[in-house]
Scaffold this active site. Sequence first.
Site, PDB file in Angstrom:
ATOM      1  N   PHE A 132      -4.363  36.108  10.841  1.00 20.87           N
ATOM      2  CA  PHE A 132      -4.404  36.225   9.377  1.00 20.87           C
ATOM      3  C   PHE A 132      -4.670  34.910   8.655  1.00 20.87           C
ATOM      4  O   PHE A 132      -4.171  34.694   7.548  1.00 20.87           O
ATOM      5  CB  PHE A 132      -3.098  36.844   8.853  1.00 20.87           C
ATOM      6  CG  PHE A 132      -2.593  37.991   9.693  1.00 20.87           C
ATOM      7  CD1 PHE A 132      -3.413  39.063   9.994  1.00 20.87           C
ATOM      8  CD2 PHE A 132      -1.312  37.972  10.211  1.00 20.87           C
ATOM      9  CE1 PHE A 132      -2.954  40.108  10.789  1.00 20.87           C
ATOM     10  CE2 PHE A 132      -0.845  39.012  11.004  1.00 20.87           C
ATOM     11  CZ  PHE A 132      -1.673  40.081  11.293  1.00 20.87           C
ATOM     12  N   CYS A 133      -5.465  34.028   9.249  1.00 22.33           N
ATOM     13  CA  CYS A 133      -5.753  32.721   8.636  1.00 22.33           C
ATOM     14  C   CYS A 133      -4.466  31.990   8.267  1.00 22.33           C
ATOM     15  O   CYS A 133      -4.395  31.279   7.260  1.00 22.33           O
ATOM     16  CB  CYS A 133      -6.659  32.871   7.414  1.00 22.33           C
ATOM     17  SG  CYS A 133      -8.338  33.372   7.813  1.00 22.33           S
TER      18      CYS A 133
END
Length: 463
Positions: A375-376
């Site tokens: 998710f970055c």
Amino acid sequence: MSVATVAADQSVCAPLPVLGRDVTVPLVTGGEVTYAALDYAASAPALQRVWDDVAAYAPYYGSVHRGAGYLSQLSTDLFENSRATVAEFLDCRPDDQVVFTRSTTDSLNLLAAVVPADCQVFVFETEHHASLLPWKDARVTYLDAPRTPRQAVETLERALADRVPHGPALVCVTGASNVTGELWPVRELAAAAHAHGARIVLDAAQLAPHHPVSVKESDVDWVAFSGHKLYAPFGSGVLAGRADWLRDAEPYLAGGGASRTVARRADGGVDVEWHTTAARHEAGSPNVIGVYSIASACKALTEAGFAQLVAREQHLIDTVREGLAEVPEVRVLSLFGDDAPRVGVLSFVVEGWNSSHFAAALSAEYGIGVRDGLFCAHPLVRTLLGSDPQDPGECGAPDATPGEPAGTSSGGAPTLNAIRVSFGAGTPDEHVERFVGAVKELVRDGAQWKYRTEGGRCVPDRG
């Protein structure tokens, strides 16, 4: 607030109309189903109201700020009125500037480009990469993930008190985690920053679509968010806040629109006088439709009423959390504990499953769109999963060794990743109920289809 309490509360509103609410998708097991978009934390579907406003404006599209024609004048008014709408939505101070950008990432990179040369930046390892990575020209202190809101404030206070020298400093913090959905103690962190002579920027990408954001009440110096998470189309964002650093720095982009006057010198060079307003960092032809769509979304959310939107979202959060709690194999990820307030974003892992495989099955067999991976926010997810912070694991599923199921690494060890479900103002109850039911069925019965790994992702094996 329990599901029953919210269901009985007449203030809970219906889902807001969004684009794609009636889209059907094919299932690998046969037939079609209405798509359940549960990846709002990545990009929320555009509100129908926003799309209608943009469509009504489109025939009148014209260049802004420099055109003498009627359409140019109309577009300029619309662009600047949108700036005023966003300032009102954020409850900005009278002297704050609202700069339009491409996204939250662009906004924070803009701020990173204007910080004083000797500025120290303090950022928690829990941040999205948009907040974690832009500060390459500053001295950066990365703070360990706190386990309580109070610990977050104490960690920041110690770091600021110990800094040497006591020059300019900036704290960057999220309002709501894009991994856990948990709300951060923004006002308390702002007070700690200011008590030690530092400034603070709020990454509101995950907060603004779910809760009201007040620059005045939170006492932050800047706030950044993206249109595509606020129910507007892609390609627009906002950086709003104090004008001095923005005004004193070189333009983020050099070009037309940022310059007030340009003149040749006798020696053959060029003298430039730059604007001191938000235009200083908005060179080039702006994304007028993107800006207008943000303003339209701000109006739509305000008119719907955040109190009702928050109450309804809490009902959806309770439905998901109570459903997942009934599955022992599911572990919901959290920094601050199960009772921490949050927005409609939850990440989890399932015992015995690679997350990419699980997400692929949700999509292919149930028509449910979620996100899997890191998710970055790689350092945060690694911390939550209990891995070494230096673990080189990547998002997705590795190529499976012959004889192994898709989504496992050699030896059957699961890849480092998680599953994220996220929702908001446009999510109907049926979508989250279908999600909970699908999780229970997959854990109990397994996938109905075979999957293989392709390009680092699990996909249905149609061969």
